[in-house]
Design a protein around this motif. Sequence first.
Motif, PDB file in Angstrom:
ATOM      1  N   LYS A 119      -8.668 -15.338  17.699  1.00  0.00           N
ATOM      2  CA  LYS A 119      -9.827 -16.232  17.690  1.00  0.00           C
ATOM      3  C   LYS A 119     -10.377 -16.288  19.115  1.00  0.00           C
ATOM      4  CE  LYS A 119      -8.310 -19.015  13.812  1.00  0.00           C
ATOM      5  NZ  LYS A 119      -7.961 -20.339  13.334  1.00  0.00           N
ATOM      6  N   PRO A 120     -11.339 -15.416  19.435  1.00  0.00           N
ATOM      7  CA  PRO A 120     -11.803 -15.303  20.824  1.00  0.00           C
ATOM      8  C   PRO A 120     -12.427 -16.579  21.387  1.00  0.00           C
ATOM      9  CG  PRO A 120     -13.166 -13.972  19.352  1.00  0.00           C
ATOM     10  CD  PRO A 120     -12.025 -14.484  18.548  1.00  0.00           C
ATOM     11  N   VAL A 121     -13.101 -17.348  20.563  1.00  0.00           N
ATOM     12  CA  VAL A 121     -13.720 -18.582  21.057  1.00  0.00           C
ATOM     13  C   VAL A 121     -12.633 -19.573  21.467  1.00  0.00           C
ATOM     14  CG1 VAL A 121     -15.179 -20.544  20.428  1.00  0.00           C
ATOM     15  CG2 VAL A 121     -15.803 -18.240  19.678  1.00  0.00           C
ATOM     16  N   VAL A 122     -11.629 -19.727  20.636  1.00  0.00           N
ATOM     17  CA  VAL A 122     -10.529 -20.661  20.933  1.00  0.00           C
ATOM     18  C   VAL A 122      -9.765 -20.191  22.167  1.00  0.00           C
ATOM     19  CG1 VAL A 122      -8.385 -21.641  20.050  1.00  0.00           C
ATOM     20  CG2 VAL A 122     -10.333 -21.364  18.525  1.00  0.00           C
ATOM     21  N   ILE A 123      -9.505 -18.892  22.260  1.00  0.00           N
ATOM     22  CA  ILE A 123      -8.780 -18.352  23.423  1.00  0.00           C
ATOM     23  C   ILE A 123      -9.576 -18.597  24.698  1.00  0.00           C
ATOM     24  CG2 ILE A 123      -7.995 -16.227  24.528  1.00  0.00           C
ATOM     25  CD1 ILE A 123      -7.209 -15.198  21.773  1.00  0.00           C
ATOM     26  N   THR A 124     -10.873 -18.360  24.652  1.00  0.00           N
ATOM     27  CA  THR A 124     -11.712 -18.544  25.837  1.00  0.00           C
ATOM     28  C   THR A 124     -11.756 -20.006  26.264  1.00  0.00           C
ATOM     29  OG1 THR A 124     -13.061 -16.673  25.113  1.00  0.00           O
ATOM     30  CG2 THR A 124     -13.999 -18.100  26.803  1.00  0.00           C
TER      31      THR A 124
END
Length: 161
Positions: A119-124
């Motif tokens: 989940k790139p948004v959560v990771i970022t």
Amino acid sequence: MAIEIIFNILIGLGILFYLVQAVQLPTTDNPADVLGAGGFPIVIGIIALVGLAMITIRVVKEKHKVAIPMLNLRSIDGRMVFINVLLLAGYVGLLDVIGFVLATFAYLVAAPLSMGYRKPVVITIFASVTTAVMVIVFGIVFYVPLPRGVELFRDLSYLIY
């Protein structure tokens, strides 16, 4: 079984070194402090030695090999541990080159990705917030000198903190 016993011996030597250091801590004149400065570390060291002795006795009695999937590079868990150890080594190596902020952000993005989190948004968001909190707490509040990097990265870090 032999490797487990050798490992336990090495851990035991580490605990003994810890105990020797704890015994050398200064005593206090405070009558309320029964154990002194080294009291708590000595108690922890003795508990660790007793626990290690119990584990070693069980390994010798059962005479079977202890399987730890995290240390087996043929398993998925073992590969993840190996990759994350490499990532951590890379992080430590990059700290002085690109600075704390960029290295920490990159590590906090790469580590979850290497473990399969997608989940790139959560990771970022996680990486950004965690890095910001660490810079604020350690760099600004406690005045801990964080690595700034070299040349351009050093100049950028002065803009941040």
